[in-house]
Scaffold this motif. Structure first.
Motif, PDB file in Angstrom:
ATOM      1  N   THR A 143       0.822  -1.204   0.000  1.00  0.00           N
ATOM      2  CA  THR A 143       0.000   0.000   0.000  1.00  0.00           C
ATOM      3  C   THR A 143       0.864   1.266   0.000  1.00  0.00           C
ATOM      4  O   THR A 143       0.471   2.282  -0.581  1.00  0.00           O
ATOM      5  CB  THR A 143      -0.963   0.004   1.194  1.00  0.00           C
ATOM      6  N   ASP A 156       0.569   4.319  -2.612  1.00  0.00           N
ATOM      7  CA  ASP A 156       0.481   5.721  -2.182  1.00  0.00           C
ATOM      8  C   ASP A 156       1.580   6.584  -2.800  1.00  0.00           C
ATOM      9  O   ASP A 156       1.318   7.715  -3.234  1.00  0.00           O
ATOM     10  CB  ASP A 156       0.586   5.806  -0.657  1.00  0.00           C
ATOM     11  N   ALA A 207     -10.693   3.188  -5.276  1.00  0.00           N
ATOM     12  CA  ALA A 207      -9.715   3.170  -4.187  1.00  0.00           C
ATOM     13  C   ALA A 207      -8.926   4.480  -4.157  1.00  0.00           C
ATOM     14  O   ALA A 207      -8.652   5.030  -3.077  1.00  0.00           O
ATOM     15  CB  ALA A 207      -8.779   1.978  -4.345  1.00  0.00           C
ATOM     16  N   TRP A 208      -8.546   4.992  -5.323  1.00  0.00           N
ATOM     17  CA  TRP A 208      -7.822   6.268  -5.410  1.00  0.00           C
ATOM     18  C   TRP A 208      -8.665   7.400  -4.819  1.00  0.00           C
ATOM     19  O   TRP A 208      -8.168   8.211  -4.046  1.00  0.00           O
ATOM     20  CB  TRP A 208      -7.491   6.564  -6.872  1.00  0.00           C
ATOM     21  N   LYS A 235     -11.149   7.280  -2.616  1.00  0.00           N
ATOM     22  CA  LYS A 235     -11.323   7.164  -1.170  1.00  0.00           C
ATOM     23  C   LYS A 235     -10.023   7.458  -0.432  1.00  0.00           C
ATOM     24  O   LYS A 235     -10.029   8.073   0.637  1.00  0.00           O
ATOM     25  CB  LYS A 235     -11.830   5.768  -0.815  1.00  0.00           C
ATOM     26  N   ARG A 236      -8.911   7.018  -1.010  1.00  0.00           N
ATOM     27  CA  ARG A 236      -7.618   7.188  -0.337  1.00  0.00           C
ATOM     28  C   ARG A 236      -7.066   8.603  -0.499  1.00  0.00           C
ATOM     29  O   ARG A 236      -6.645   9.228   0.475  1.00  0.00           O
ATOM     30  CB  ARG A 236      -6.621   6.166  -0.907  1.00  0.00           C
ATOM     31  N   ARG A 296      -9.158   8.488   3.355  1.00  0.00           N
ATOM     32  CA  ARG A 296      -9.490   7.343   4.208  1.00  0.00           C
ATOM     33  C   ARG A 296      -8.277   6.443   4.410  1.00  0.00           C
ATOM     34  O   ARG A 296      -7.394   6.363   3.557  1.00  0.00           O
ATOM     35  CB  ARG A 296     -10.611   6.514   3.580  1.00  0.00           C
ATOM     36  N   PRO A 297      -8.215   5.721   5.509  1.00  0.00           N
ATOM     37  CA  PRO A 297      -7.121   4.768   5.729  1.00  0.00           C
ATOM     38  C   PRO A 297      -7.335   3.521   4.879  1.00  0.00           C
ATOM     39  O   PRO A 297      -8.467   3.191   4.497  1.00  0.00           O
ATOM     40  CB  PRO A 297      -7.224   4.433   7.220  1.00  0.00           C
ATOM     41  N   TRP A 298      -6.240   2.807   4.602  1.00  0.00           N
ATOM     42  CA  TRP A 298      -6.380   1.520   3.945  1.00  0.00           C
ATOM     43  C   TRP A 298      -7.204   0.596   4.844  1.00  0.00           C
ATOM     44  O   TRP A 298      -7.051   0.612   6.059  1.00  0.00           O
ATOM     45  CB  TRP A 298      -5.015   0.915   3.655  1.00  0.00           C
ATOM     46  N   CYS A 330     -11.006   1.551   1.765  1.00  0.00           N
ATOM     47  CA  CYS A 330     -10.900   2.088   0.402  1.00  0.00           C
ATOM     48  C   CYS A 330     -11.485   1.175  -0.667  1.00  0.00           C
ATOM     49  O   CYS A 330     -11.424   1.487  -1.850  1.00  0.00           O
ATOM     50  CB  CYS A 330      -9.439   2.394   0.068  1.00  0.00           C
ATOM     51  N   THR A 357      -9.191  -3.389  -2.513  1.00  0.00           N
ATOM     52  CA  THR A 357      -9.868  -2.605  -3.547  1.00  0.00           C
ATOM     53  C   THR A 357     -11.274  -3.099  -3.869  1.00  0.00           C
ATOM     54  O   THR A 357     -12.041  -2.369  -4.490  1.00  0.00           O
ATOM     55  CB  THR A 357      -9.045  -2.615  -4.853  1.00  0.00           C
TER      56      THR A 357
END
Length: 354
Positions: free
Chosen positions: A88, A92, A118-119, A121-122, A127-129, A132, A170
């Motif tokens: 992760t 990032d 996922a992109w 949300k992150r 948001r934390p993993w 996401c 994901t």
């Protein structure tokens, strides 16, 4: 190269070749248009047509699916095993900065729905993993885990835990998770040297009964009902083992002379051309069973079926490569794969780690 290394390298290179081979003719849902643009039969790498998906890539380059598989393989090799935090971090720091949230952009020329979600949300929402994942019903997660299965195939319980956790980064739909783990389990058995035939589902169900695969079931390895009361689901357990039954059923159909799909690429029409995993995996299993020992035959029919042929070819390529080994993959495919020497070196190192 020993037999285990042959199989692992075959699975990984087999998947990347399938990805790159289909990238030049990806997402043509009208077969006559695909034939007109790409030729009557795609048999080697080609550049995507101007204005079409992946425009700008060269012949033999991988799509984003292949690049994410390689990113996970880099993490596995750097950490001598699977560490979610390392993977992760690479997303990032190395991958997400190249995205802007739109589909036809990013490494490989296209970013799939699950990765875009996922992109967002992150990166956008912060948001934390672990928070996401989205509900995309596609195959991006199971495509990524091929090197993870190669590393852990000797221990089905550890493999299952790692595969479910990784796909869940994901994608969180339980059907997607179950079908992804079922495919990973098939690949693991093939890497062990087992045969893809109608008995493969019996072997998978036996692994459920032994506790190696986390599926809830009230049947035994021979699919007969067990003489026990149904127990409650355990934490992390898939609610149904049906995804494990599909490979054996389809393998039986592929070998049955009364069941005819001719030519074999029309499996994409029978099982469905769209991106959803429940269309993709049946066609993958059919082509794998239809062409025993013939990597090229299975792969080219996967590609020439149109639609989401990239996932179909990538997943078929891994199953076929695991069976025939690296030496069973035509030299022209290995030679024409961009960065193929680097990928092969990584696959060999992963095999040694396994």
């Amino acid at each position: 190269m020993g037999e285990k290394m042959e199989r692992i390298a075959g699975a990984i290179l087999g998947a990347l070749i399938g990805d790159a081979l289909a990238t030049g003719c990806h997402w043509y849902y009208d077969i006559p248009t695909m034939r007109r643009v790409c030729g009557a039969w795609v048999s080697d790498y080609r550049r995507p047509a101007p204005g079409h998906y992946h425009d700008g890539l060269e012949a033999g380059e991988c799509s984003q699916s292949g690049l994410l598989l390689v990113l996970l393989m880099e993490s596995l090799l750097a950490r001598s095993g699977y560490e979610e935090e390392d993977f992760t971090r690479r997303l990032d720091e190395e991958f997400f900065p190249q995205l802007d949230g739109s589909p036809r952009q990013g490494p490989g020329g296209y970013t799939s729905q699950s990765i875009r979600e996922a992109w967002r949300k992150r990166v956008v929402e912060g948001r934390p993993w672990g928070q996401c994942a989205g509900y995309a019903d596609t195959t991006e997660g199971v495509e990524r885990v091929i090197p993870l299965v190669a590393l852990l195939h000797g221990d089905l319980a550890k493999m299952a835990e790692a595969v479910l956790a990784h796909v869940a980064l994901t994608q969180k739909d339980v059907t997607v998770l179950a079908m992804s783990l079922a495919y990973a389990s098939v690949l693991a058995l093939l890497l062990r040297g087992e045969t893809f035939d109608s008995r493969i589902s019996h072997r998978l169900m036996a692994a459920v009964q032994s506790g190696a695969l986390p599926f809830h079931t009230v049947t035994g390895g021979d699919l007969a009902a067990l003489p026990v009361d149904e127990r409650p689901l355990r934490p992390g357990e898939m609610p149904s083992p049906d995804a494990l039954l599909t490979p054996g059923n389809i393998a039986a159909a592929a070998r049955d002379p009364a069941v005819v799909i001719e030519p074999a690429w029309k499996a994409s029409l029978v099982y469905g051309m769209p991106c959803a995993i429940y269309h993709q995996l049946p066609a993958v299993y059919y082509l794998t069973a239809r062409f025993p020992g013939d990597y090229e035959g299975a792969l080219l029919h996967a590609v020439n079926g149109g639609g989401q042929n990239l996932s179909r070819a990538m997943l078929t390529g891994a199953l076929m490569g695991a069976q025939v080994g690296l030496s069973g993959i035509p030299e022209r495919f290995l030679r024409g794969l961009r960065e193929g020497e680097r990928y092969l070196d990584m696959a060999r190192r992963l095999a040694m780690l396994a």
